[in-house]
Design a protein around this motif. Structure first.
Motif, short mmCIF file in Angstrom:
data_model
loop_
_atom_site.label_atom_id
_atom_site.label_comp_id
_atom_site.label_asym_id
_atom_site.label_seq_id
_atom_site.Cartn_x
_atom_site.Cartn_y
_atom_site.Cartn_z
N CYS A 1 -49.11 -74.48 -9.52
CA CYS A 1 -49.85 -74.56 -8.24
C CYS A 1 -51.24 -75.15 -8.44
O CYS A 1 -51.69 -75.96 -7.63
N VAL A 2 -51.90 -74.77 -9.50
CA VAL A 2 -53.24 -75.30 -9.78
C VAL A 2 -53.16 -76.80 -10.08
O VAL A 2 -53.96 -77.58 -9.57
N VAL B 1 -55.47 -86.53 -0.92
CA VAL B 1 -54.33 -86.41 -0.01
C VAL B 1 -54.64 -85.54 1.20
O VAL B 1 -54.41 -85.98 2.34
N PRO B 2 -55.19 -84.32 1.05
CA PRO B 2 -55.49 -83.53 2.26
C PRO B 2 -56.51 -84.22 3.17
O PRO B 2 -56.35 -84.22 4.39
N GLY B 3 -57.53 -84.82 2.57
CA GLY B 3 -58.54 -85.52 3.36
C GLY B 3 -57.98 -86.71 4.10
O GLY B 3 -58.32 -86.97 5.26
N TRP C 1 -66.94 -73.30 -4.58
CA TRP C 1 -66.58 -71.95 -4.14
C TRP C 1 -65.09 -71.68 -4.32
O TRP C 1 -64.69 -70.55 -4.58
N ALA C 2 -64.25 -72.69 -4.20
CA ALA C 2 -62.82 -72.50 -4.47
C ALA C 2 -62.60 -72.19 -5.95
O ALA C 2 -61.77 -71.35 -6.30
N GLY C 3 -63.35 -72.86 -6.81
CA GLY C 3 -63.26 -72.57 -8.24
C GLY C 3 -63.72 -71.17 -8.57
O GLY C 3 -63.11 -70.47 -9.39
N SER D 1 -56.43 -69.15 -2.92
CA SER D 1 -57.60 -70.00 -3.21
C SER D 1 -57.23 -71.47 -3.11
O SER D 1 -57.98 -72.28 -2.56
N CYS D 2 -56.08 -71.83 -3.66
CA CYS D 2 -55.63 -73.23 -3.61
C CYS D 2 -55.37 -73.66 -2.17
O CYS D 2 -55.75 -74.76 -1.77
N ALA D 3 -54.72 -72.78 -1.39
CA ALA D 3 -54.44 -73.10 0.01
C ALA D 3 -55.74 -73.26 0.80
O ALA D 3 -55.87 -74.19 1.61
#
Length: 185
Positions: A73-74, A85-87, A37-39, A17-19
């Motif tokens: 990880c969370v 950061v990913p964006g 939706w990830a949550g 889910s985190c990935a």
């Protein structure tokens, strides 16, 4: 050591889910729908992990080593997404293509103005956009496709240098990406 199996399954599911969430943030910068939706996807495995961690804390002395992987990880995922950061990585990889698209915004605007909601009209860099709008003063808006009407996000190019925070609805927030570029949602 039966408790390790459900904790392992919950940890792997939460890691997935985190990935997925980090990948989605990389592809669309920051999106509340993806965050929701990830949550939801992570809620069940986290609950399983919580119950198994409580049980193992009461029964086993070395429980905390294996059980600490999931919260770590969370926490890392939350910190990475909180600071975009990913964006920002996705943005840096596509910025050259976005600059070129902004330079020919008027042509793109007329070409992609009437796209339907379900079909992305333009692929620019790594991003798929629903439509592109050319605005006065050379501004250009790139809209991500959304599954619902009335709410949107995307990028805006503002070569005049004006701050877009002062325009439009108060519900829109902007993240400055450097130069004349902003992400909005």
């Amino acid at each position: 050591m039966v408790w390790k199996i459900p904790i392992s399954v919950a940890t792997v599911a939460t890691l997935a889910s985190c990935a997925w969430f980090l990948w989605a943030c990389y592809k669309v910068f920051d999106d509340d729908e993806v965050e929701f939706w990830a949550g939801v996807a992570a809620a069940v495995p986290i609950m399983v992990w919580l119950v198994m961690s409580i049980i193992s804390a009461l029964r086993y002395s070395g429980w905390w080593r294996w059980s600490s992987v999931l919260p770590l990880c969370v926490i890392i995922t939350v910190l990475l997404t909180e600071f975009y950061v990913p964006g920002r990585i996705g943005w840096k990889m596509s910025r050259g293509d976005m600059e070129s698209a902004a330079a020919e915004c008027e042509r793109l605007g007329s070409q992609y103005r009437d796209a339907t909601s379900g079909d992305p009209a333009a692929l620019i860099g790594q991003y798929e956009f629903h439509h592109v709008e050319d605005e006065p003063d050379g501004e250009c808006e790139f809209h991500f496709p959304k599954g619902y009407q009335g709410v949107g996000n995307g990028f805006i190019y503002v070569p005049s240098g004006r701050n877009p925070d002062g325009s439009g609805s108060g519900d829109t927030s902007y993240v400055h990406l450097g130069g004349y570029w902003y992400y909005y949602k």
